[in-house]
Design a protein around this motif. Structure first.
Motif, PDB file in Angstrom:
ATOM      1  N   THR A  52       0.977   2.429   7.520  1.00 42.37           N
ATOM      2  CA  THR A  52       2.402   2.710   7.345  1.00 42.37           C
ATOM      3  C   THR A  52       2.977   3.442   8.555  1.00 42.37           C
ATOM      4  O   THR A  52       2.331   4.332   9.101  1.00 42.37           O
ATOM      5  CB  THR A  52       2.621   3.568   6.085  1.00 42.37           C
ATOM      6  N   GLN A  53       4.204   3.068   8.920  1.00 43.57           N
ATOM      7  CA  GLN A  53       4.909   3.722  10.017  1.00 43.57           C
ATOM      8  C   GLN A  53       6.261   4.219   9.540  1.00 43.57           C
ATOM      9  O   GLN A  53       6.963   3.511   8.809  1.00 43.57           O
ATOM     10  CB  GLN A  53       5.117   2.757  11.187  1.00 43.57           C
ATOM     11  N   LEU A  54       6.630   5.417   9.953  1.00 46.68           N
ATOM     12  CA  LEU A  54       7.971   5.932   9.709  1.00 46.68           C
ATOM     13  C   LEU A  54       8.872   5.536  10.873  1.00 46.68           C
ATOM     14  O   LEU A  54       8.430   5.526  12.028  1.00 46.68           O
ATOM     15  CB  LEU A  54       7.947   7.456   9.544  1.00 46.68           C
ATOM     16  N   GLN A 111       0.819  -1.201   0.000  1.00 44.47           N
ATOM     17  CA  GLN A 111       0.000   0.000   0.000  1.00 44.47           C
ATOM     18  C   GLN A 111       0.859   1.260   0.000  1.00 44.47           C
ATOM     19  O   GLN A 111       0.335   2.374  -0.049  1.00 44.47           O
ATOM     20  CB  GLN A 111      -0.927  -0.001   1.221  1.00 44.47           C
ATOM     21  N   GLN A 112       2.161   1.072   0.026  1.00 46.50           N
ATOM     22  CA  GLN A 112       3.063   2.223   0.091  1.00 46.50           C
ATOM     23  C   GLN A 112       3.299   2.817  -1.306  1.00 46.50           C
ATOM     24  O   GLN A 112       4.316   2.568  -1.951  1.00 46.50           O
ATOM     25  CB  GLN A 112       4.378   1.826   0.756  1.00 46.50           C
ATOM     26  N   PHE A 113       2.314   3.596  -1.732  1.00 44.65           N
ATOM     27  CA  PHE A 113       2.392   4.388  -2.951  1.00 44.65           C
ATOM     28  C   PHE A 113       2.301   5.858  -2.587  1.00 44.65           C
ATOM     29  O   PHE A 113       1.891   6.211  -1.476  1.00 44.65           O
ATOM     30  CB  PHE A 113       1.263   4.005  -3.912  1.00 44.65           C
ATOM     31  N   SER A 114       2.662   6.709  -3.528  1.00 42.16           N
ATOM     32  CA  SER A 114       2.609   8.144  -3.271  1.00 42.16           C
ATOM     33  C   SER A 114       1.319   8.780  -3.774  1.00 42.16           C
ATOM     34  O   SER A 114       0.995   9.906  -3.403  1.00 42.16           O
ATOM     35  CB  SER A 114       3.804   8.853  -3.933  1.00 42.16           C
ATOM     36  N   GLN A 141      10.371  12.523   0.753  1.00 47.40           N
ATOM     37  CA  GLN A 141       9.433  11.813  -0.122  1.00 47.40           C
ATOM     38  C   GLN A 141       8.677  10.738   0.659  1.00 47.40           C
ATOM     39  O   GLN A 141       7.467  10.563   0.486  1.00 47.40           O
ATOM     40  CB  GLN A 141      10.197  11.185  -1.290  1.00 47.40           C
ATOM     41  N   LEU A 142       9.384  10.012   1.533  1.00 48.59           N
ATOM     42  CA  LEU A 142       8.724   9.007   2.370  1.00 48.59           C
ATOM     43  C   LEU A 142       7.720   9.655   3.314  1.00 48.59           C
ATOM     44  O   LEU A 142       6.633   9.110   3.550  1.00 48.59           O
ATOM     45  CB  LEU A 142       9.763   8.216   3.172  1.00 48.59           C
ATOM     46  N   ARG A 143       8.054  10.819   3.856  1.00 51.82           N
ATOM     47  CA  ARG A 143       7.126  11.515   4.757  1.00 51.82           C
ATOM     48  C   ARG A 143       5.867  11.943   4.011  1.00 51.82           C
ATOM     49  O   ARG A 143       4.748  11.807   4.523  1.00 51.82           O
ATOM     50  CB  ARG A 143       7.813  12.728   5.394  1.00 51.82           C
ATOM     51  N   ALA A 144       6.052  12.473   2.814  1.00 53.02           N
ATOM     52  CA  ALA A 144       4.897  12.904   2.028  1.00 53.02           C
ATOM     53  C   ALA A 144       4.015  11.709   1.659  1.00 53.02           C
ATOM     54  O   ALA A 144       2.777  11.780   1.748  1.00 53.02           O
ATOM     55  CB  ALA A 144       5.374  13.632   0.772  1.00 53.02           C
ATOM     56  N   SER A 145       4.627  10.602   1.264  1.00 56.93           N
ATOM     57  CA  SER A 145       3.865   9.397   0.930  1.00 56.93           C
ATOM     58  C   SER A 145       3.161   8.832   2.155  1.00 56.93           C
ATOM     59  O   SER A 145       2.023   8.354   2.067  1.00 56.93           O
ATOM     60  CB  SER A 145       4.788   8.340   0.323  1.00 56.93           C
ATOM     61  N   HIS A 146       3.831   8.895   3.307  1.00 53.81           N
ATOM     62  CA  HIS A 146       3.218   8.424   4.548  1.00 53.81           C
ATOM     63  C   HIS A 146       1.935   9.175   4.837  1.00 53.81           C
ATOM     64  O   HIS A 146       0.923   8.588   5.264  1.00 53.81           O
ATOM     65  CB  HIS A 146       4.206   8.582   5.705  1.00 53.81           C
TER      66      HIS A 146
END
Length: 405
Positions: free
Chosen positions: A134-136, A66-69, A119-124
């Motif tokens: 999702t977890q950072l 499910q980790q898409f942007s 980018q990971l934060r924005a996608s999160h």
């Protein structure tokens, strides 16, 4: 005469829907058509290779994330996970159909610079808004939870262990095809040589035998050959085969916990496969289009890139041994790496189902359902999949997705 249970001669001279390509997507659309109570038409699936030996479906690593942007891609995978976990129920409660699950070891994206971390934060944020778990994680948190990683260069990680991991795509494909045939869908072993157009529509599909089959609507589910099929309708489609390599390996010192599907900043990825084996995937830095039948391994790639990357990220994997290896193909959308879906704006009965660029298998339930909705109802009834339409290509307006592996 039949090939592996497929007819080599069509039973009729015309069909309401002709699907070119009978692998995961062609069979998925066929099944969803039969599952729509408003559809009572005839369906022909044409497959050039009933063994499916060289199709992308046969070479997939069969994972879901499910980790898409883009929020639409998140929603598509959330439905996919629900469909997999309720597979027997979705297949009408047929007790022959196995109950399926997802092996939730999760995807672990690792960022080694601030730009990728952002980018990971924005996608999160996108994923959380859509309901994904999702977890950072900071480097210290990753080290505590997964002590086998070398995180000296890592700025941030992103992981989701809910509905992310391996699933049995082969069984889903098998039952899409089996159930569709039991419900009256005809499968033909044959190859399409041309499309005959009249009045801005495809009126017939012409086989290499010379036989012409009339059609109400045509679905291009040709996988890596999608551009070749589109060209028969006079349409330029930015899809080409790109080679992707996979290795199964064992380790002299296996990990004491499951290995998430780890996307290293280098682009190399690796995950748990069996209790004592692991799977790695990647491609060469030079990534050209290849011939449709080119499945030759690049043995130097393992030695020069894949193994060194794995051993650097997981020092415990310094001593590993390849068990088996293979090459597969992405049907790679060179425009924006996302699916191309729906009818052509001018050849209006020609429908696309192409260009998935590596995340097609997990999107089959939602996009197969959506394509069937378009064919039967003339529009999408559940998820609005119109952003995948062909018109974005002619307008030069990409559908952005940053999380492409």
């Amino acid at each position: 005469m039949a090939a592996l249970g497929f007819s080599t001669t069509p039973a009729k001279t015309s069909y309401d829907v002709v699907i070119i390509g009978g692998a995961m997507y062609g069979s998925g659309v066929a099944w969803f058509l039969t599952n729509d109570p408003d559809f009572d038409g005839s369906v022909l699936v044409i497959e050039k290779d009933p063994t499916y030996e060289k199709c992308a479906t046969a070479h997939t690593n069969s994972c879901i994330r499910q980790q898409f942007s883009n929020p639409l891609n998140v929603e598509i995978s959330r439905f996919g996970a629900q469909f997999i976990k309720g597979f027997r129920e979705h297949m009408g409660g047929d007790t022959r159909v196995p109950e399926l699950s997802i092996q939730n070891y999760g995807y672990m994206y690792l960022a080694d610079d601030d730009a990728f971390a952002q980018q990971l934060r924005a996608s999160h944020a996108v994923q959380s808004a859509a309901g994904a778990a999702t977890q950072l994680m900071t480097a210290d948190e990753i080290a505590a939870a997964y002590p086998f990683y070398n995180v000296d260069d890592i700025v941030l990680g992103s992981i989701n262990t809910v509905d992310e991991g391996y699933w049995d795509g082969g069984t889903v494909f098998d039952w899409f095809r089996r159930s569709a045939r039991e419900r009256g869908v005809e499968y033909l072993a044959g190859e399409v040589a041309a499309l005959r157009l009249a009045g801005g529509k495809v009126e017939a599909v012409v086989l290499t035998t010379g036989e012409a089959i009339g059609c109400g609507q045509v679905v291009n589910a040709s996988g890596t050959r999608g551009a070749k099929t589109a060209a028969m309708a006079g349409i330029a489609l930015p899809v080409e085969p790109r080679k992707r390599f996979s290795w199964i390996f064992s380790a002299e010192q296996p990990l004491e916990q499951d290995l998430p599907l780890t996307i290293d900043p280098s682009g190399v990825h690796f995950r748990q496969d069996g209790p004592q084996t692991y799977l790695a995937g990647g491609h060469s830095d030079v990534d050209p289009a290849v011939d449709f039948d080119d499945f030759t391994m690049d043995h130097a790639l393992w030695e020069d890139k894949i193994w060194p990357t794995i051993a650097t990220r997981i020092p415990q994997f310094e001593a590993i041994k390849v068990v088996t290896e293979w090459a597969g193909h992405y049907d790679y959308n060179t425009f924006d790496h996302n699916a191309i879906l729906g009818p052509h704006p001018e050849v209006t009965n020609f429908h696309f189902l192409n260009g998935f660029s590596g995340h097609g298998l997990q999107q089959t339930p939602a996009l197969g359902r959506g394509t069937a909705e378009m064919l039967v109802h003339g529009g999408y009834r559940t998820l609005d999949l119109s952003p995948f339409g062909f018109d974005r290509i002619s307008k030069g307006a990409p559908f952005r997705e940053n999380a492409v592996i």
